[in-house]
Design a protein around this motif. Structure first.
Motif, PDB file in Angstrom:
ATOM      1  N   SER A 174      46.909  95.986  48.760  1.00 27.80           N
ATOM      2  CA  SER A 174      45.893  96.350  49.763  1.00 27.80           C
ATOM      3  C   SER A 174      45.771  95.224  50.774  1.00 27.80           C
ATOM      4  CB  SER A 174      44.535  96.626  49.102  1.00 27.80           C
ATOM      5  OG  SER A 174      44.048  95.461  48.462  1.00 27.80           O
ATOM      6  N   CYS A 175      45.524  95.592  52.005  1.00 23.20           N
ATOM      7  CA  CYS A 175      45.393  94.612  53.094  1.00 23.20           C
ATOM      8  C   CYS A 175      44.153  94.956  53.913  1.00 23.20           C
ATOM      9  CB  CYS A 175      46.640  94.619  53.984  1.00 23.20           C
ATOM     10  SG  CYS A 175      48.171  94.145  53.143  1.00 23.20           S
ATOM     11  N   LEU A 176      43.400  93.935  54.222  1.00 26.97           N
ATOM     12  CA  LEU A 176      42.195  94.101  55.026  1.00 26.97           C
ATOM     13  C   LEU A 176      42.472  93.618  56.442  1.00 26.97           C
ATOM     14  CD1 LEU A 176      39.191  94.886  55.018  1.00 26.97           C
ATOM     15  CD2 LEU A 176      38.660  92.497  54.466  1.00 26.97           C
ATOM     16  N   ILE A 177      42.269  94.498  57.404  1.00 28.32           N
ATOM     17  CA  ILE A 177      42.521  94.147  58.802  1.00 28.32           C
ATOM     18  C   ILE A 177      41.300  94.507  59.641  1.00 28.32           C
ATOM     19  CG2 ILE A 177      45.025  94.403  58.642  1.00 28.32           C
ATOM     20  CD1 ILE A 177      44.714  97.153  59.946  1.00 28.32           C
ATOM     21  N   ILE A 178      41.316  93.994  60.860  1.00 31.86           N
ATOM     22  CA  ILE A 178      40.238  94.257  61.813  1.00 31.86           C
ATOM     23  C   ILE A 178      40.571  95.509  62.613  1.00 31.86           C
ATOM     24  CG2 ILE A 178      38.967  93.327  63.783  1.00 31.86           C
ATOM     25  CD1 ILE A 178      39.708  90.556  62.781  1.00 31.86           C
ATOM     26  N   ARG A 179      39.591  96.321  62.804  1.00 29.14           N
ATOM     27  CA  ARG A 179      39.800  97.535  63.589  1.00 29.14           C
ATOM     28  C   ARG A 179      40.040  97.167  65.055  1.00 29.14           C
ATOM     29  NH1 ARG A 179      35.785 102.371  62.248  1.00 29.14           N
ATOM     30  NH2 ARG A 179      37.429 103.354  63.517  1.00 29.14           N
ATOM     31  N   GLU A 180      40.776  98.006  65.700  1.00 26.16           N
ATOM     32  CA  GLU A 180      41.114  97.755  67.104  1.00 26.16           C
ATOM     33  C   GLU A 180      39.865  97.781  67.977  1.00 26.16           C
ATOM     34  OE1 GLU A 180      44.058  99.618  70.568  1.00 26.16           O
ATOM     35  OE2 GLU A 180      43.907 100.552  68.589  1.00 26.16           O
ATOM     36  N   GLY A 181      39.755  96.794  68.841  1.00 24.05           N
ATOM     37  CA  GLY A 181      38.639  96.723  69.771  1.00 24.05           C
ATOM     38  C   GLY A 181      37.480  95.864  69.324  1.00 24.05           C
ATOM     39  N   LEU A 182      37.531  95.293  68.107  1.00 24.52           N
ATOM     40  CA  LEU A 182      36.406  94.483  67.630  1.00 24.52           C
ATOM     41  C   LEU A 182      36.279  93.189  68.433  1.00 24.52           C
ATOM     42  CD1 LEU A 182      35.167  94.007  64.079  1.00 24.52           C
ATOM     43  CD2 LEU A 182      35.689  91.938  65.356  1.00 24.52           C
ATOM     44  N   PHE A 183      37.373  92.483  68.632  1.00 26.67           N
ATOM     45  CA  PHE A 183      37.322  91.241  69.408  1.00 26.67           C
ATOM     46  C   PHE A 183      36.996  91.517  70.878  1.00 26.67           C
ATOM     47  CE2 PHE A 183      40.095  89.423  65.971  1.00 26.67           C
ATOM     48  CZ  PHE A 183      39.180  88.479  65.552  1.00 26.67           C
ATOM     49  N   SER A 184      37.477  92.628  71.401  1.00 26.34           N
ATOM     50  CA  SER A 184      37.159  92.979  72.793  1.00 26.34           C
ATOM     51  C   SER A 184      35.663  93.248  72.957  1.00 26.34           C
ATOM     52  CB  SER A 184      37.968  94.196  73.233  1.00 26.34           C
ATOM     53  OG  SER A 184      39.357  93.929  73.163  1.00 26.34           O
ATOM     54  N   ALA A 185      35.087  93.949  71.996  1.00 32.08           N
ATOM     55  CA  ALA A 185      33.648  94.201  72.052  1.00 32.08           C
ATOM     56  C   ALA A 185      32.854  92.904  71.955  1.00 32.08           C
ATOM     57  CB  ALA A 185      33.246  95.160  70.935  1.00 32.08           C
ATOM     58  N   ALA A 186      33.329  91.994  71.102  1.00 29.79           N
ATOM     59  CA  ALA A 186      32.658  90.692  71.001  1.00 29.79           C
ATOM     60  C   ALA A 186      32.726  89.939  72.322  1.00 29.79           C
ATOM     61  CB  ALA A 186      33.293  89.871  69.883  1.00 29.79           C
ATOM     62  N   GLY A 187      33.865  90.030  73.008  1.00 28.78           N
ATOM     63  CA  GLY A 187      33.978  89.381  74.315  1.00 28.78           C
ATOM     64  C   GLY A 187      33.044  89.976  75.345  1.00 28.78           C
ATOM     65  N   VAL A 188      32.873  91.298  75.324  1.00 30.15           N
ATOM     66  CA  VAL A 188      31.958  91.947  76.270  1.00 30.15           C
ATOM     67  C   VAL A 188      30.521  91.514  76.007  1.00 30.15           C
ATOM     68  CG1 VAL A 188      31.015  94.171  77.001  1.00 30.15           C
ATOM     69  CG2 VAL A 188      33.475  93.918  76.659  1.00 30.15           C
ATOM     70  N   PHE A 189      30.134  91.470  74.750  1.00 29.18           N
ATOM     71  CA  PHE A 189      28.773  91.018  74.418  1.00 29.18           C
ATOM     72  C   PHE A 189      28.578  89.543  74.767  1.00 29.18           C
ATOM     73  CE2 PHE A 189      28.688  94.814  71.659  1.00 29.18           C
ATOM     74  CZ  PHE A 189      27.446  95.316  72.015  1.00 29.18           C
ATOM     75  N   SER A 190      29.608  88.743  74.619  1.00 27.56           N
ATOM     76  CA  SER A 190      29.504  87.331  74.994  1.00 27.56           C
ATOM     77  C   SER A 190      29.287  87.185  76.495  1.00 27.56           C
ATOM     78  CB  SER A 190      30.773  86.583  74.567  1.00 27.56           C
ATOM     79  OG  SER A 190      30.983  86.677  73.182  1.00 27.56           O
ATOM     80  N   LEU A 191      30.030  87.955  77.249  1.00 28.70           N
ATOM     81  CA  LEU A 191      29.875  87.901  78.706  1.00 28.70           C
ATOM     82  C   LEU A 191      28.510  88.424  79.138  1.00 28.70           C
ATOM     83  CD1 LEU A 191      31.585  87.062  81.147  1.00 28.70           C
ATOM     84  CD2 LEU A 191      32.322  89.439  81.354  1.00 28.70           C
ATOM     85  N   ALA A 192      28.052  89.481  78.483  1.00 28.90           N
ATOM     86  CA  ALA A 192      26.731  90.025  78.817  1.00 28.90           C
ATOM     87  C   ALA A 192      25.627  89.037  78.468  1.00 28.90           C
ATOM     88  CB  ALA A 192      26.508  91.343  78.083  1.00 28.90           C
TER      89      ALA A 192
END
Length: 273
Positions: A174-192
């Motif tokens: 089993s492998c645990l990965i990050i869903r697509e768009g999580l880091f992008s959403a974090a960047g948007v919230f950081s900019l906001a």
């Protein structure tokens, strides 16, 4: 010879020269403006770091293992160690925290050290006071909400990417990965976050400016009312007293007058007797 030759020429003094320079702890000072610009630029840098982390995040490839007749199981293999997205997410996490703390700490110090007139001389029922209060509350709450969501997303990304730094190319059940768009959403919230914090700064600066204008108008009204309430006294009157066949005698109207006045005419007639 002109007087200018004896000394340096005098420069004209303007109203701007007479105004005291703003201290570095005031909202409208150059330090405050520079600090807001730097924090916005740092927010943009955090946004770029989040985009890099999104582009280099770890992915999973599934491979078959065992014989098909025995019901072979599929195993997963990571596409990379996750060091690059981990470093970018960590830098964005720390940078966003520093930018937010610096912005709010500076505004707290500036508002605390502002003159009392900028804080208490407010008419709570006026439209502009209600508008600025709602704006300040909106920017404050929204800033901390965006900051909290952005930090939580980055923290999730850090915990996932740090789980396969070693033996990342080994097959796992089993492998645990990050869903697509999580880091992008974090960047948007950081900019906001940094933009909403800048909006809070501008709202506080606007409130201070309006308060100072109201204080100046109030001071001018008080000075004008004091001036017209006590008009200047009129100068003492001069009375002219005349005696027959003599030039007029001028005397001031004092509170205490002499008991006896001997004009020159009376003294002449007395000599004839």
């Amino acid at each position: 010879m002109s007087c200018s030759s004896f000394g340096p020429e005098r420069m004209a003094v303007t109203h701007a020269d007479l105004e005291p320079s703003r201290r570095s702890t005031e909202l409208g000072s150059k330090t405050g403006v520079l600090l807001m610009v730097l924090t916005i630029l740092w927010g943009l840098f955090c946004f770029i770091l989040c985009l890099i982390a999104e582009a280099t995040r770890s992915e999973v490839t599934w491979v078959g293992a065992g014989n098909k007749g025995n019901g072979g199981k599929s195993e997963c293999v990571y596409s990379g160690s996750g060091k690059t997205p981990l470093f970018c997410a960590a830098a964005a996490f720390v940078g966003l925290a520093i930018a937010t703390v610096v912005q709010h700490t500076y505004m707290l110090i500036a508002v605390t050290k502002s003159p009392p007139s900028a804080l208490v001389n407010w008419d709570s029922g006026s439209a502009i006071a209600k508008s600025l209060s709602w704006q300040a509350g909106f920017f404050f709450v929204t800033t901390w909400i965006c900051f909290s969501v952005g930090e939580i997303l980055l923290l999730i990304g850090l915990s996932v990417e740090s789980g396969h730094l070693k033996n990342w190319n080994r097959q796992r059940p089993s492998c645990l990965i990050i869903r697509e768009g999580l880091f992008s959403a974090a960047g948007v919230f950081s900019l906001a976050t940094v933009f909403f914090a800048a909006g809070l700064y501008l709202t506080a600066l606007r409130a201070q400016t309006v308060s100072q204008e109201l204080e100046n108008v109030r001071r001018e009204v008080l000075e004008a009312s004091a001036l017209y309430a006590s008009p200047p006294r009129s100068p003492p009157l001069h009375h002219m007293a005349t005696v027959a066949r003599e030039s007029p005698i001028s005397r001031e109207n004092h509170s205490e007058q002499p008991l006896f006045v001997f004009p020159q005419a009376f003294s002449k007639h007395s000599n004839l007797v």
